[in-house]
Write a protein that holds these residues in place. Structure first.
Motif, PDB file in Angstrom:
ATOM      1  N   TYR A  77      -4.557  -3.258  -6.005  1.00 19.03           N
ATOM      2  CA  TYR A  77      -5.233  -3.542  -4.740  1.00 19.03           C
ATOM      3  C   TYR A  77      -6.672  -4.009  -4.970  1.00 19.03           C
ATOM      4  CZ  TYR A  77      -6.982  -3.017   0.021  1.00 19.03           C
ATOM      5  OH  TYR A  77      -7.539  -3.249   1.245  1.00 19.03           O
ATOM      6  N   ASP A 111      -3.483  -7.244  -1.969  1.00 19.28           N
ATOM      7  CA  ASP A 111      -3.841  -6.421  -0.811  1.00 19.28           C
ATOM      8  C   ASP A 111      -2.619  -5.792  -0.136  1.00 19.28           C
ATOM      9  OD1 ASP A 111      -2.692  -8.638   0.334  1.00 19.28           O
ATOM     10  OD2 ASP A 111      -4.168  -8.821   1.943  1.00 19.28           O
ATOM     11  N   ASN A 145       1.649  -7.846   2.302  1.00 18.98           N
ATOM     12  CA  ASN A 145       0.267  -8.328   2.250  1.00 18.98           C
ATOM     13  C   ASN A 145      -0.204  -8.618   3.668  1.00 18.98           C
ATOM     14  OD1 ASN A 145       1.474 -10.750   2.947  1.00 18.98           O
ATOM     15  ND2 ASN A 145       1.204 -11.697   0.928  1.00 18.98           N
TER      16      ASN A 145
END
Length: 215
Positions: A138, A143, A161
């Motif tokens: 991350y 993400d 994501n």
């Protein structure tokens, strides 16, 4: 059909082809005080786990065999999830309450990293939105994360994501209106959606959809 209590008391040998897995799961979750969990996910995972053992008895011997097979798995994410459901079955046989997962790993579909259980405040500037599975990469540019069912800490779907999370939220808003406000049966909505997307009904869950499927 013998029920779960008969199984626990050892009054009879219970073969898996005689067991209603949905009922078995519901009773174990209720007994364990786990109210926020996906019964469907348990039934689906247990069905796959036991597919080659439907004519065997649900016993500690079978649990041992399943553990032995799981030990040969090389993917940590697959192995940890498999062991969770094996332990769930073992709890049933032993008459124990089941506990929420703490050591499950989830494979990231974007970077192939592993996601672990984490506090959401790490990504929401100190605000707590419950536990999540957060990709180990991350901080390195990936993400992706996914929320959990609060009762058992299992992921609510696959890692997503930012683009996929947004697409899933939009898809939910559209579909939820059909069964919440227009009177369609929720199961029928998802059955038609599965046909439209040409996916198996068991895989027709927005939490598992890619951004393209949501669109």
């Amino acid at each position: 059909m013998e029920d779960i209590q008969t199984l626990k008391q050892g009054k009879a040998v219970i073969y898996l082809n005689q067991v209603d897995l949905k009922k078995l799961v519901q009773e174990q979750l209720s007994k364990s005080g786990i109210v926020d969990a996906s019964t469907y996910s348990y039934v689906n995972e247990l069905s796959k786990l036991l597919s080659d053992h439907r004519h065997e008895a649900l016993s500690l011997a079978l649990i041992g065999e399943l553990k032995h097979k799981a030990n040969y798995l090389t993917d940590l994410a697959e192995k940890s999830m498999r062991m969770y459901f094996i332990h769930f079955l073992e709890d049933i046989v032993m008459g124990r309450n089941s506990r929420a997962a703490v050591d499950i790993k989830v494979r990231c579909e974007y970077c192939s990293g592993l996601a672990s259980l984490s506090e959401s405040k790490h990504i929401f500037k100190g605000k707590d939105h419950g536990l999540i599975y957060l990709c180990e990469n991350y901080k390195s540019g990936c993400d992706s994360y996914v929320a959990v069912h609060k009762g058992d800490n299992l992921p609510q779907g696959t890692l997503a994501n930012a683009g996929t999370r947004s697409a899933r939220q939009k898809a939910h808003k559209i579909l939820d209106v059909l069964w919440k406000e227009y009177g369609f049966a929720r199961v029928d909505v998802y059955r038609q959606l599965a046909n439209y997307l040409e996916v198996k009904p068991n895989d027709c869950h927005i939490g598992k959809f890619t951004e393209q499927q949501c669109e």
